[in-house]
Design an enzyme around this catalytic site. Structure first.
Site, PDB file in Angstrom:
ATOM      1  N   ARG A   1      35.603-108.610 -21.060  1.00  0.00           N
ATOM      2  CA  ARG A   1      36.086-109.964 -21.325  1.00  0.00           C
ATOM      3  C   ARG A   1      36.738-109.975 -22.702  1.00  0.00           C
ATOM      4  O   ARG A   1      36.201-109.423 -23.662  1.00  0.00           O
ATOM      5  CB  ARG A   1      34.929-110.981 -21.268  1.00  0.00           C
ATOM      6  CG  ARG A   1      34.412-111.252 -19.852  1.00  0.00           C
ATOM      7  CD  ARG A   1      35.432-112.041 -19.046  1.00  0.00           C
ATOM      8  NE  ARG A   1      35.014-112.301 -17.679  1.00  0.00           N
ATOM      9  CZ  ARG A   1      35.379-111.593 -16.634  1.00  0.00           C
ATOM     10  NH1 ARG A   1      36.143-110.525 -16.802  1.00  0.00           N
ATOM     11  NH2 ARG A   1      34.995-111.911 -15.417  1.00  0.00           N
TER      12      ARG A   1
ATOM     13  N   GLU B   1      44.134-115.880 -21.835  1.00  0.00           N
ATOM     14  CA  GLU B   1      45.051-115.207 -20.922  1.00  0.00           C
ATOM     15  C   GLU B   1      45.943-116.251 -20.273  1.00  0.00           C
ATOM     16  O   GLU B   1      45.460-117.306 -19.878  1.00  0.00           O
ATOM     17  CB  GLU B   1      44.272-114.425 -19.855  1.00  0.00           C
ATOM     18  CG  GLU B   1      43.529-113.226 -20.435  1.00  0.00           C
ATOM     19  CD  GLU B   1      42.839-112.378 -19.386  1.00  0.00           C
ATOM     20  OE1 GLU B   1      42.836-112.777 -18.195  1.00  0.00           O
ATOM     21  OE2 GLU B   1      42.300-111.325 -19.742  1.00  0.00           O
TER      22      GLU B   1
ATOM     23  N   HIS C   1      45.230-107.379 -17.715  1.00  0.00           N
ATOM     24  CA  HIS C   1      44.063-107.698 -16.881  1.00  0.00           C
ATOM     25  C   HIS C   1      44.330-107.289 -15.431  1.00  0.00           C
ATOM     26  O   HIS C   1      44.202-108.075 -14.490  1.00  0.00           O
ATOM     27  CB  HIS C   1      43.713-109.183 -16.955  1.00  0.00           C
ATOM     28  CG  HIS C   1      42.283-109.451 -16.582  1.00  0.00           C
ATOM     29  ND1 HIS C   1      41.610-110.613 -16.937  1.00  0.00           N
ATOM     30  CD2 HIS C   1      41.363-108.700 -15.893  1.00  0.00           C
ATOM     31  CE1 HIS C   1      40.362-110.564 -16.476  1.00  0.00           C
ATOM     32  NE2 HIS C   1      40.201-109.423 -15.837  1.00  0.00           N
TER      33      HIS C   1
END
Length: 316
Positions: free
Chosen positions: A225, A254, A272
């Site tokens: 994370r 994000e 990601h």
């Protein structure tokens, strides 16, 4: 035979993958209208879609939310649980893909692939001895967060001949790999990889104070994370040589906002995506659809975000 349930997609979901799993009595809607939401019994939700109280109020017949992945930061789990709605997660589908991504980043940085590529490309062959290349064989891997992904990273690391240490702030790892103190782990590890969940207690778990204890020349990888890592402190550690490289697949927020760390030559970045390989995405959609089908059929789903949900259903 008419459809029994409507299930909607919130975000891009591969209909060809999920429809056979949901079954013939389910109508799957990939681009739902307000009317579809009003009658939906289930929803398959992508990671970047928010499920808040307002959306839940527009879905009065909802019985199950299946999140593609494990992070539920954008899902109001408490509000869903209060209505008896199961929030299904899919922890197994992407674990192996993420673990491979960790090793890919560690190898990329250890073997100095980016500067060596530039050296060859620019005709600087004679300078190759100025770029020392490292090894994973014989190195120590420090795993922070020893859940499914952390354990899989350890399995892969063993194949490279690495020694593994593990620290978990919530569940102690097995004695043979356990390191009770995070500071001690980073003092010994040549590669540190982050897989702890993001909570108030783990935000900026890796900060200036911890990085001051890192083994000089260590590599740091974060596929967990984004909020686990203090980017300013990480950049400072790279600039002083305390860290020799950093690999980031996750960011906070994000989409990622540009940070000076991103421009450092010993940093590798991915958006990601390590858990979103073709195979992993297919498995994720299958697991999400299976979770929806289980709940609608009255069966307990394999994994839920609220661990008390199955208990409450069983004792209701």
């Amino acid at each position: 035979m008419p459809a029994e349930h409507v299930v909607v997609a919130l975000g891009p979901v591969d209909a060809d993958t999920v429809i056979p799993v949901l079954g013939e009595r389910v109508t799957f809607v990939t681009d739902p209208t307000p009317g579809d939401l009003a009658v939906a019994a289930g929803a398959i939700v992508r990671a970047d879609r928010q499920v808040d109280g307002d959306l839940l109020a527009r879905m009065p017949r909802l019985r199950v939310i299946a999140r593609t992945g494990v992070g539920v930061e954008l899902v109001d789990v408490a509000a869903a649980s209060a209505r008896g709605i199961a929030v299904v997660v899919t922890p197994n589908s992407g674990s192996r893909a993420v673990a491979e991504g960790v090793l890919a980043m560690a190898l990329h940085l250890t073997k100095r692939l980016n500067p060596l590529t530039e050296l060859v490309r620019e005709g600087r062959w004679a300078e190759r001895a100025t770029l020392p290349v490292g090894d994973l064989d014989g190195a120590t891997l420090g795993i922070v967060g020893y859940g499914r992904i952390g354990r899989r990273v350890g399995e892969l690391a063993a194949a490279f001949g690495m020694r593994t240490l593990a620290y978990d702030p919530f569940s102690p790892p097995p004695a043979e790999v356990a390191c009770a103190d995070l500071g001690e782990l980073v003092e010994e590890a040549d590669v540190v990889t982050l897989h702890a969940p993001l909570t108030d207690g783990t935000r900026h778990l890796v900060d200036e104070q911890l990085l001051a204890r890192v083994k000089p020349g260590a590599i740091l990888v974060n596929c967990g994370r984004g909020g686990l890592l203090d980017l300013d402190a990480t950049l400072a550690a790279l600039e002083t040589g305390r860290l020799s490289g950093a690999g980031l697949d996750v960011f906070d927020p994000e989409p990622a906002r540009h940070h000076p760390l991103f421009d450092h030559p010993n940093v590798v970045l991915t958006p990601h995506l390590m858990g979103m390989t073709r195979r992993a995405m297919t498995l994720t959609f299958v697991d999400a659809a299976r979770g929806v089908a289980d709940v609608l059929a009255g069966r307990p789903p394999a994994a839920v975000a609220d661990p008390e949900w199955n208990h409450r259903k069983a004792t209701a």
